[in-house]
Design an enzyme around this catalytic site. Sequence first.
Site, PDB file in Angstrom:
ATOM      1  CD  GLU A 269      -1.106  -2.232   2.322  1.00 66.53           C
ATOM      2  OE1 GLU A 269       0.087  -2.532   2.089  1.00 66.53           O
ATOM      3  OE2 GLU A 269      -1.781  -2.780   3.204  1.00 66.53           O
TER       4      GLU A 269
ATOM      5  CG  ASP B   1      18.238 -38.380  -8.951  1.00 71.84           C
ATOM      6  OD1 ASP B   1      18.612 -39.437  -9.492  1.00 71.84           O
ATOM      7  OD2 ASP B   1      17.066 -38.175  -8.570  1.00 71.84           O
TER       8      ASP B   1
HETATM    9  N1  LIG Z   1       9.543 -38.727  -8.383  1.00 71.87           N
HETATM   10  C1  LIG Z   1       9.915 -37.793  -7.531  1.00 71.87           C
HETATM   11  O1  LIG Z   1       9.160 -36.845  -7.264  1.00 71.87           O
HETATM   12  C2  LIG Z   1      11.277 -37.898  -6.884  1.00 71.87           C
HETATM   13  C3  LIG Z   1      11.787 -36.827  -6.133  1.00 71.87           C
HETATM   14  C4  LIG Z   1      13.035 -36.988  -5.545  1.00 71.87           C
HETATM   15  C5  LIG Z   1      13.727 -38.182  -5.696  1.00 71.87           C
HETATM   16  N2  LIG Z   1      13.187 -39.190  -6.434  1.00 71.87           N
HETATM   17  C6  LIG Z   1      13.879 -40.458  -6.605  1.00 71.87           C
HETATM   18  O2  LIG Z   1      13.902 -41.104  -5.344  1.00 71.87           O
HETATM   19  C7  LIG Z   1      15.001 -41.990  -5.325  1.00 71.87           C
HETATM   20  C8  LIG Z   1      15.671 -41.921  -3.967  1.00 71.87           C
HETATM   21  O3  LIG Z   1      14.733 -42.400  -3.031  1.00 71.87           O
HETATM   22  P1  LIG Z   1      14.967 -42.337  -1.477  1.00 71.87           P
HETATM   23  O4  LIG Z   1      13.690 -42.766  -0.867  1.00 71.87           O
HETATM   24  O5  LIG Z   1      16.210 -43.068  -1.127  1.00 71.87           O
HETATM   25  O6  LIG Z   1      15.279 -40.802  -1.272  1.00 71.87           O
HETATM   26  P2  LIG Z   1      14.909 -39.764  -0.104  1.00 71.87           P
HETATM   27  O7  LIG Z   1      13.573 -40.055   0.438  1.00 71.87           O
HETATM   28  O8  LIG Z   1      15.125 -38.423  -0.684  1.00 71.87           O
HETATM   29  O9  LIG Z   1      16.015 -40.000   1.000  1.00 71.87           O
HETATM   30  C9  LIG Z   1      15.865 -41.041   1.928  1.00 71.87           C
HETATM   31  C10 LIG Z   1      16.863 -40.884   3.029  1.00 71.87           C
HETATM   32  O10 LIG Z   1      16.560 -39.749   3.823  1.00 71.87           O
HETATM   33  C11 LIG Z   1      17.118 -39.943   5.115  1.00 71.87           C
HETATM   34  N3  LIG Z   1      16.233 -39.586   6.216  1.00 71.87           N
HETATM   35  C12 LIG Z   1      16.532 -38.790   7.242  1.00 71.87           C
HETATM   36  N4  LIG Z   1      15.539 -38.657   8.080  1.00 71.87           N
HETATM   37  C13 LIG Z   1      14.558 -39.398   7.609  1.00 71.87           C
HETATM   38  C14 LIG Z   1      13.272 -39.686   8.078  1.00 71.87           C
HETATM   39  N5  LIG Z   1      12.756 -39.131   9.173  1.00 71.87           N
HETATM   40  N6  LIG Z   1      12.540 -40.529   7.366  1.00 71.87           N
HETATM   41  C15 LIG Z   1      13.020 -41.056   6.220  1.00 71.87           C
HETATM   42  N7  LIG Z   1      14.241 -40.823   5.730  1.00 71.87           N
HETATM   43  C16 LIG Z   1      15.002 -39.990   6.417  1.00 71.87           C
HETATM   44  C17 LIG Z   1      17.465 -41.423   5.206  1.00 71.87           C
HETATM   45  O11 LIG Z   1      18.856 -41.517   5.200  1.00 71.87           O
HETATM   46  P3  LIG Z   1      19.603 -41.546   6.632  1.00 71.87           P
HETATM   47  O12 LIG Z   1      19.099 -42.760   7.315  1.00 71.87           O
HETATM   48  O13 LIG Z   1      21.038 -41.573   6.326  1.00 71.87           O
HETATM   49  O14 LIG Z   1      19.199 -40.302   7.341  1.00 71.87           O
HETATM   50  C18 LIG Z   1      16.860 -42.032   3.980  1.00 71.87           C
HETATM   51  O15 LIG Z   1      17.592 -43.121   3.495  1.00 71.87           O
HETATM   52  C19 LIG Z   1      15.888 -41.613  -6.488  1.00 71.87           C
HETATM   53  O16 LIG Z   1      15.782 -42.588  -7.505  1.00 71.87           O
HETATM   54  C20 LIG Z   1      15.323 -40.307  -6.981  1.00 71.87           C
HETATM   55  O17 LIG Z   1      15.469 -40.160  -8.391  1.00 71.87           O
HETATM   56  C21 LIG Z   1      11.987 -39.073  -7.029  1.00 71.87           C
END
Ligand SMILES: NC(=O)c1ccc[n+]([C@@H]2O[C@H](COP(=O)([O-])OP(=O)(O)OC[C@H]3O[C@@H](n4cnc5c(N)ncnc54)[C@H](OP(=O)(O)O)[C@@H]3O)[C@@H](O)[C@H]2O)c1
Length: 354
Positions: free
Chosen positions: A70, A229
């Site tokens: 504003e 990634d």
């Molecule tokens: N389609 C989409 O929208 C999209 C978006 C992003 C990624 N992706 C794909 O997802 C894949 C990776 O999957 P992802 O499940 O491994 O990735 P993420 O969900 O991004 O990461 C998982 C990691 O986050 C950490 N983390 C920390 N605190 C957590 C909690 N409270 N709960 C869960 N995890 C926690 C864990 O590692 P720590 O135990 O070491 O903490 C766990 O292994 C890739 O292929 C990527 O290309 C897809």
Amino acid sequence: MARRQPAPYLAQVRYSIDRLATAARLALDLAWAKAGATAPNPAVGCVLLDAAGDIVAMAAHERAGTAHAEAAAIALCRAKGEIDRVHAAVVTLEPCSHTGRTPPCVDELLTTGAKIILIGAPDPHPRAPGRGFERLKAAGRRVLLFSDLEHKEAHDLARSAARLIEPFACAVTQARPFVTIKTALTADGSMIPPPGQKTFTSDISLIHAHTLRRRADAILTGSGSILADDPSFTVRKVPDHARKQRLLAILDRRHRVPEAYFERAREHGLQPLRYNSLEAAMDDLGARGVLEVLVEAGPTLRRAVITQGLWDEEIIFQQEKTAGAPDHMHIVRRDGTIPFSYESALSLDLLPCR
Ligand SMILES: NC(=O)c1ccc[n+]([C@@H]2O[C@H](COP(=O)([O-])OP(=O)(O)OC[C@H]3O[C@@H](n4cnc5c(N)ncnc54)[C@H](OP(=O)(O)O)[C@@H]3O)[C@@H](O)[C@H]2O)c1
């Protein structure tokens, strides 16, 4: 048949309600374009009209520390020597009545001859509820909400104004950021890209995804996505806000993300932060003045965010089974309220794409 009486607030003016609705839409456009630039302040837009319903000046709040919308619009009128033309002020949020870093906008408005003040949404801040309305009314100004307009778009305009202010409302009433999850799904419902690919959605979906990124003050991801990634999380498909520094919250309890990734993120203009729990991340981001967090994580962290109820809206882009067909896009709300359809979200600049 009895002739319809003009709406009482238009009794003394020469323009139609269409002019007010158009100004409301424009004020929303101006404000939505700044969503993501103004934290910890809300994004606000303002349009000033003359007695013929023509625009005298318009402005948005640019970023914290600069003039409110504003005040900026009124300053433009003064600079042009046209302050005496101001007859109506259309603003997306109830004008503030307190002195912060800038003087109260109610006082600024009262220095003009604005007879009608049309407001998108009440100020959600609990410090002085309704005070802006009261002071303007007490000064004899006609104060209306977008929802009061006798116009076919009134409901959508009011909803857009309410949605625009939601992140700020979360911050001031619940001391937490508004959390949007962005999810891309293959035609089979998987979040995992085909081998050798990092993304699989259409170019249009990617533009929308970058628009969501621009709107966010922080991006939240998991170590799994980074290790798979090596994402840069920069805004590339649309112009970013000038001088914006976004936080990158990385959930990485096992410290698997290498220091080199943190270094690269800093080089890309992000401020990377490592967290051990979602609650700690949300608390800290809220304390840092973040209004909106965009979750860009894989299936593991996405599930955790949803299971712990730490989200507000999910925007899903899903490939269609027919090759070449546009992605199916929809929005889901945690509170169960009906979201705008994706198309009306777009048309009302909920996902501004420019
Ligand atoms: N389609 C989409 O929208 C999209 C978006 C992003 C990624 N992706 C794909 O997802 C894949 C990776 O999957 P992802 O499940 O491994 O990735 P993420 O969900 O991004 O990461 C998982 C990691 O986050 C950490 N983390 C920390 N605190 C957590 C909690 N409270 N709960 C869960 N995890 C926690 C864990 O590692 P720590 O135990 O070491 O903490 C766990 O292994 C890739 O292929 C990527 O290309 C897809």
